[in-house]
Design an enzyme around this catalytic site. Sequence first.
Site, PDB file in Angstrom:
ATOM      1  N   CYS A  46       0.566  -7.691  11.530  1.00  0.00           N
ATOM      2  CA  CYS A  46       0.841  -7.849  12.965  1.00  0.00           C
ATOM      3  C   CYS A  46       0.036  -8.995  13.580  1.00  0.00           C
ATOM      4  CB  CYS A  46       0.581  -6.549  13.699  1.00  0.00           C
ATOM      5  SG  CYS A  46       1.808  -5.294  13.283  1.00  0.00           S
TER       6      CYS A  46
ATOM      7  N   LYS B   9      -9.786  -1.955   1.682  1.00  0.00           N
ATOM      8  CA  LYS B   9      -9.370  -0.823   2.516  1.00  0.00           C
ATOM      9  C   LYS B   9     -10.106   0.454   2.135  1.00  0.00           C
ATOM     10  CE  LYS B   9      -6.503  -3.531   4.485  1.00  0.00           C
ATOM     11  NZ  LYS B   9      -6.477  -3.889   5.880  1.00  0.00           N
TER      12      LYS B   9
ATOM     13  N   SER C  97      -1.380  -3.680  10.154  1.00  0.00           N
ATOM     14  CA  SER C  97      -1.050  -4.537   9.015  1.00  0.00           C
ATOM     15  C   SER C  97       0.165  -5.409   9.331  1.00  0.00           C
ATOM     16  CB  SER C  97      -0.755  -3.683   7.789  1.00  0.00           C
ATOM     17  OG  SER C  97      -1.882  -2.896   7.491  1.00  0.00           O
TER      18      SER C  97
ATOM     19  N   ASP D 267      -9.706  -9.495   8.772  1.00  0.00           N
ATOM     20  CA  ASP D 267      -9.134  -8.165   8.499  1.00  0.00           C
ATOM     21  C   ASP D 267     -10.073  -6.999   8.815  1.00  0.00           C
ATOM     22  OD1 ASP D 267      -6.666  -6.924   7.477  1.00  0.00           O
ATOM     23  OD2 ASP D 267      -7.926  -6.145   5.874  1.00  0.00           O
TER      24      ASP D 267
ATOM     25  N   HIS E  97     -10.542  -2.130  11.490  1.00  0.00           N
ATOM     26  CA  HIS E  97      -9.498  -3.015  10.947  1.00  0.00           C
ATOM     27  C   HIS E  97      -9.314  -4.167  11.941  1.00  0.00           C
ATOM     28  CE1 HIS E  97      -5.068  -3.309   9.334  1.00  0.00           C
ATOM     29  NE2 HIS E  97      -5.852  -4.148   8.725  1.00  0.00           N
TER      30      HIS E  97
ATOM     31  N   ARG F  84       1.693 -12.111  -0.961  1.00  0.00           N
ATOM     32  CA  ARG F  84       0.364 -12.392  -0.405  1.00  0.00           C
ATOM     33  C   ARG F  84      -0.355 -13.506  -1.150  1.00  0.00           C
ATOM     34  NH1 ARG F  84      -1.988  -8.736   3.713  1.00  0.00           N
ATOM     35  NH2 ARG F  84      -0.259  -7.366   4.211  1.00  0.00           N
TER      36      ARG F  84
ATOM     37  N   TYR G 236      -1.517  -3.068  -6.968  1.00  0.00           N
ATOM     38  CA  TYR G 236      -1.293  -3.784  -5.709  1.00  0.00           C
ATOM     39  C   TYR G 236      -2.562  -3.818  -4.843  1.00  0.00           C
ATOM     40  CZ  TYR G 236      -0.407  -4.975  -0.988  1.00  0.00           C
ATOM     41  OH  TYR G 236      -0.544  -5.587   0.234  1.00  0.00           O
TER      42      TYR G 236
ATOM     43  N   ARG H 243       0.831  -1.198   0.000  1.00  0.00           N
ATOM     44  CA  ARG H 243       0.000   0.000   0.000  1.00  0.00           C
ATOM     45  C   ARG H 243       0.868   1.252   0.000  1.00  0.00           C
ATOM     46  NH1 ARG H 243      -1.827   0.863   4.376  1.00  0.00           N
ATOM     47  NH2 ARG H 243      -1.189  -1.037   5.460  1.00  0.00           N
TER      48      ARG H 243
END
Length: 590
Positions: free
Chosen positions: A258, A214, A256, A283, A234, A375, A205, A77
């Site tokens: 984590c 997002k 993110s 998420d 989030h 990912r 991306y 991002r």
Amino acid sequence: MIYKMQPLHTNNPAVIRWVGEMTALCQPDNLVWCDGSEEEKKKLTEEAVAQGILIKLNQEKLPGCYYNRSKPDDVARSEDRTFICTASAEEAGPTNNWSALKEMYRKLHALCAGGMRGRTLYVVPYLMGPPGSSLTKVGVELTDSLYVVLSMRIMTRMGKVAYEHLGDGEDFNRGLHCMLEADPTRRYIAHFPEDNAIISTGSNYGGNVLLGKKCYALRLGSWLARKQGWLAEHMLILSAESPEGEKTFVTAAFPSACGKTNFAMMVPPAHFAGWKIRTVGDDIAWMKPGPDGRLYAINPEAGYFGVAPGTNSKTNPNATATISHDTIYTNVALTPDLDVWWEGKTKEPPAQLTDWKGRPWTPGSKEPAAHANSRFAAPIRNNPACAPEVDDPNGVPISAIIFGGRRGTTMPLVYQAFNWIHGVYVGATMGSETTAAATGAVGKVRRDPMAMLPFCGYNMGHYLNHWIRMRKKIPVPPRIFHVNWFRRDEQGNFLWPGFGENMRVLKWIVERTRGRADAQEAPLGWVPGPRDFDLAGMKDFNPEKLAQAQAINMEEWRREVLGQDDLFFELYAYLPKELMLQRELLVARL
Ligand code: GTP
Ligand code: SPV
Ligand code: MN
């Protein structure tokens, strides 16, 4: 331009009008209206392979799996290119990039003009949320990227179901994605909350271009949530079922990369036989007070866009199963027989690989084989531990909200906030070391309120006020906790084994919400008493190590409180006074 006649799959005049306008602007050579069917998936996948956008992986080892390699400067991002476009800068607030609405429209319309010449524009209708939920929302993404179409098909409920939900209405998100060769100089992720619109250019991306995630579910979602009295967060959502069959639902906000996906899919160690952890979401959570006064959560997504590195059959067997079929991988490494690999997948790396940039790789190579933010995109139903409630339009009642960051020092393994307002303070002052999920420095502690710093679509000060005010709307509020899986000892080793062992923390949290576990009052909040934190069956761990993981170091906390002040200073004009008072109380307790 006259486009080949094709079924539109909708009569919605607003959709048809807007698609007409955007085609006139972008001037694609072809226009394709997607319906979300299996045949369409097959056809588009074949096209993507023929165009070299996807590589077909080893179908014996990975049935239905494909691979995409992005441009090396388009791998995460781009927070510095992400904008909230409103009439006044104050609405976007001090922590967002702001641009005047009209100016950004002018700039991006100029960039997109003719931007799809020689390309195909796909009309992608999608739902965020299960059909029938009062929280569920419709989006339409126009994109010239087949990778985006096929990924949106995994990540959302894509196709005719969205038009059915929309009916004749005009209430849908207008998302335009114009790839523009993923050119970083033409990269903008622009949000127009007043128009429920998004324009994304110059990237291919995930978080920049899968606009339902997002951009819509968090940035515009949070804007709407404040207006309408709910929460767009989030957060993962999980269900913890005890051996007696009692289910407790918990959400957790970690920044993110984590640990949300891993926690949401956790497999408890043998000692917890009979406990079942199931995933509702990994998420994003949309939460709204229910008729019984509790807070109810839905997962607006239909897939996982997860971090590959570190994922293996020991740390996350459910993820391993989830991504064993019908998955799109991005920027991982490939074996000679077209299997996938990344750092942490196996202890010993294969002798030979092709790295994420397409170069030959051996264990002697200097750079990692997979990108740190490589990912997978996999359907939610692939997960063997998928909760049956994922399609429940009413959502699940939340008993606990957990905040947590990636902190090598300072933060103990777990504590519980004294009450809602204290919990809001704990979430608001969260810090975390930055990760590869966003471009920029990695490993730097930054304040990331509620893990929403990059995702709050309006003034962060107003957001914190909204959280404080929500208490009055939730007569039976969730309990609030803080965790840190990432504290290290002097040698740099993690103090806590993490992953499945996090069940021990989760069990204490569940029992606390049920009023069954004991706790001791400590400066930060409630902490587990020695009898109520289950260490049985742990190798290489003991009460002394737990004490080390829970220790509060005054020097570190002095720095921590000063670090929090940086954020408070930035938000000062908008900061709820409750949070200042909480800060004073914390200092007094320390
Ligand atoms: P986003 O998808 O970016 O929002 O990330 P996420 O919050 O879902 O993080 P994820 O679960 O994918 O984990 C990110 C990284 O942290 C991976 O490399 C994991 O292996 C690692 N990780 C996750 N949980 C733990 C844990 O309990 N302990 C340790 N040491 N590492 C963990
Ligand atoms: C995150 O960065 O928090 C993610 C990945 O979940 S992305 O969708 O790319 O933002
Ligand atoms: Mn995320």
